[in-house]
Design an enzyme around this catalytic site. Structure first.
Site, PDB file in Angstrom:
ATOM      1  N   SER A 371       0.744  -1.103  -0.218  1.00 51.95           N
ATOM      2  CA  SER A 371       0.059   0.265   0.146  1.00 51.95           C
ATOM      3  C   SER A 371       0.836   1.693   0.277  1.00 51.95           C
ATOM      4  CB  SER A 371      -1.058   0.261   1.124  1.00 51.95           C
ATOM      5  OG  SER A 371      -1.793   0.873   1.159  1.00 51.95           O
ATOM      6  N   GLU A 481      -1.632  13.558  12.727  1.00 52.71           N
ATOM      7  CA  GLU A 481      -2.221  15.239  13.091  1.00 52.71           C
ATOM      8  C   GLU A 481      -0.786  15.273  11.856  1.00 52.71           C
ATOM      9  OE1 GLU A 481      -3.213  18.021  13.520  1.00 52.71           O
ATOM     10  OE2 GLU A 481      -4.553  17.407  15.202  1.00 52.71           O
ATOM     11  N   HIS A 542      -7.441  -6.163   0.981  1.00 53.85           N
ATOM     12  CA  HIS A 542      -6.671  -4.747   0.656  1.00 53.85           C
ATOM     13  C   HIS A 542      -4.886  -5.675   1.055  1.00 53.85           C
ATOM     14  CE1 HIS A 542      -3.850  -1.167   0.168  1.00 53.85           C
ATOM     15  NE2 HIS A 542      -3.819  -1.187   1.156  1.00 53.85           N
TER      16      HIS A 542
END
Length: 562
Positions: A371, A481, A542
């Site tokens: 990925s 964040e 996946h």
């Protein structure tokens, strides 16, 4: 009144204007200041009398009486709730794109309304926006009346069914679903699933007045975690599998210096123009065997993952490669035990890997990436190749194995939920008094309101750790964040490459049930990786390497041992 003003100012601008205009125009019509006959959509007055305001007032006005008041309030609730979510989540850094979505849906609602002679368009307009949110967050659990809970993808159809039962407004709901689906298909489905061009692009002049927002935290959570100091790690176990930050054996460093002095000079001379690398944490699997001439294997996980996800496979790869190879399972920046930074992009990740090559004294390696890690490994292979334009550029990759990802634009459809996952993880509140087992159970309960799949929640929660040296407080090993801020530009989009290709052996392993590697991606894959083989693992999603580990391991070992 001050509380209301505070709330009102915090509503994002497009949602605030839309909601205010809807309530204001409907109330003014209710008390007789605005004549209802001039607010509805009618063909003749619009075209022949040029009453050009009607298409706009038709989506803002709703007739108020004892029989329609509750329905109006529900429409306002859905307008506020789902417009706000879209504007502050998926489109929070792209206000121009959100404005253009509203414009597209409005125009299509008006066209259908004129054709079907629908005088009031508030219902279809609101439902079209709700439909887009539901498609972008299809697996999110929503709460409905009477304690009903179901995936967001079903919400538009539940509302259609209720309108069919409780009123005669089902045609308006169908129009809203049609309009929302038209936008979603042209904007997202057609480019990502069918490989076509983007058919809806925000015009330049809109982007000029509503430019994309760069950086910032957008009001969520706390400031980004500072980069953690690098600490030497201890051995992982007593079987010889070593866990380190970047130590290399002295002889390996000497060998690297002697054999690759010019390459080191090249990398050092060009580093000033490249992103600043960070030292990556890794686990080395070598079982104290004598040095082998076979290139090692570097493994990089995907988003939210860590090197520990590859522990079993790393041992299996090391044991069964012929000749035996060292295996390095790596934590990407902002993941696992690697440093946290404000920056996160594939360019940064590649330079981190190059730095690791230098630190470990690796001349060339086979690479495996899943990925996000797969894209970083692809870029590493493409950038660091010897070619006619850069004859002294080191070729760092022997073989490449890319797991369920392609170099095409975008990601699989399930990734539209990732910003919401990140936001949800930041809202979890835990007391330092509970154990790690209790904390993960509490986190699972809180995340279950948003994420339906237990397996996905379990995977995310593996990143929750208890920092004993910080008073026992809980923190996430991933930098929420930074990943949220950089997701759209740094993770979801692969760099546009021209004139680059990797001629080495390459294997793409994709899940048969996944949509991350589509048939229409093959031409680009073959252009960038001319020797690429593409294999689909039946019934795998996946996470191919965990769902079908036996089949995956066999494919990898056969490829490495060729």
């Amino acid at each position: 009144m001050s509380d209301f003003q505070t709330w009102y100012k915090q509503v994002p601008p497009f949602t605030r204007i839309w909601l205010s205009a809807t309530v204001g125009i409907s109330l003014l019509a209710k008390i007789g200041i605005l004549p209802i006959g001039y607010l509805i959509l009618q063909f003749a007055p619009f075209f022949y009398k040029l009453q050009l305001w009607r298409p706009m007032t038709a989506v803002l006005f709703y007739p108020l009486n004892p029989g329609t008041g509750f329905h109006f309030m529900m429409n306002c609730y859905f307008l506020y709730n789902y417009s706000l979510r879209l504007e502050t989540d998926h489109y929070k850094q792209k206000p121009g794109d959100y404005m253009y979505m509203l414009f597209f849906n409005w125009i299509l609602c008006v066209i259908v309304g004129l054709v079907m002679e629908l005088p009031i368009l508030m219902d279809p307009m609101v439902l079209s926006v709700l439909y887009v949110w539901c498609k972008l967050n299809k697996d999110v659990i929503v709460n409905f009346w009477f304690g009903m809970r179901f995936k967001a993808m079903y919400l538009p159809w539940v509302l259609l069914g209720m309108n069919m039962i409780l009123s005669s407004g089902s045609i308006f709901s169908l129009v809203g679903i049609f309009v929302g689906h038209a936008y979603y298909f042209l904007k997202f489905s057609y480019p990502s699933e069918l490989g076509g061009p983007a058919l809806i692009e925000t015009p330049f002049f809109i982007k000029r007045y509503f430019p994309d927002v760069q950086g910032g935290t957008h009001g969520f959570g706390i400031p980004p975690v500072g980069q953690r100091p690098v600490q030497q790690q201890q051995q992982a176990d007593t079987t010889g599998f070593r866990h380190a930050w970047g130590r290399a054996m002295f002889l390996s460093v000497v060998r690297w210096t002697v054999k690759s002095s010019f390459r080191s000079f090249y990398l050092s001379a060009t580093c000033c123009t490249k992103p600043t690398p960070v030292p990556l944490s890794f686990t080395r699997y070598e079982n104290n065997v004598p040095d082998s001439n076979a290139p090692p294997v570097l493994v990089l996980h995907g988003l939210f993952g860590s090197k520990s996800n590859w522990n079993s496979l790393g041992k299996a790869f090391h044991k069964n490669t012929k000749p035996v190879r060292k295996i390095y399972a790596i934590d990407a920046r902002n993941h696992g035990d690697s440093p946290h930074t404000d920056e996160h992009s594939y360019e940064h990740m590649v330079e981190d890997l190059v730095h690791l090559y230098q630190t470990l004294g690796i001349e060339k390696a086979a690479i495996i990436g899943h990925s996000m890690g797969g894209r970083a490994m692809m870029l590493l292979a493409l950038k660091y190749v010897t070619n006619s334009t850069q004859p002294f550029q080191p070729q760092l990759v022997e073989k490449a194995i890319i797991v369920d990802i392609s170099p095409s634009t975008g990601l699989g459809t399930s990734n539209t939920n990732i910003p919401l996952f990140l936001e949800s993880m930041k809202t979890i509140q835990l007391s330092p008094d509970v154990t790690i087992h209790q904390a993960r159970k509490i986190a699972d309960e809180q995340l279950s309101r948003i994420i339906a799949e237990k397996s996905l929640r379990d995977f995310l929660i593996t990143n929750l750790v208890k920092a004993e040296k910080e008073g026992g407080r809980f923190r996430w090993r991933i930098n929420l964040e930074s990943l949220e801020r950089n997701f759209n530009s740094g993770v979801a989009q692969f760099p546009q490459l021209t004139g680059l290709k990797f001629d080495g052996p390459t294997l793409f392993i994709a899940g048969g049930r996944s949509d991350y590697v589509k048939p229409q991606d093959v031409p680009l894959i073959k252009t960038l990786f001319p020797k690429a083989e593409i294999t689909y693992v039946k019934d795998a999603g996946h996470w191919v390497h965990s769902e079908k580990s036996t089949e995956f391991s066999k494919l990898v070992l056969n490829f490495l041992n060729e």
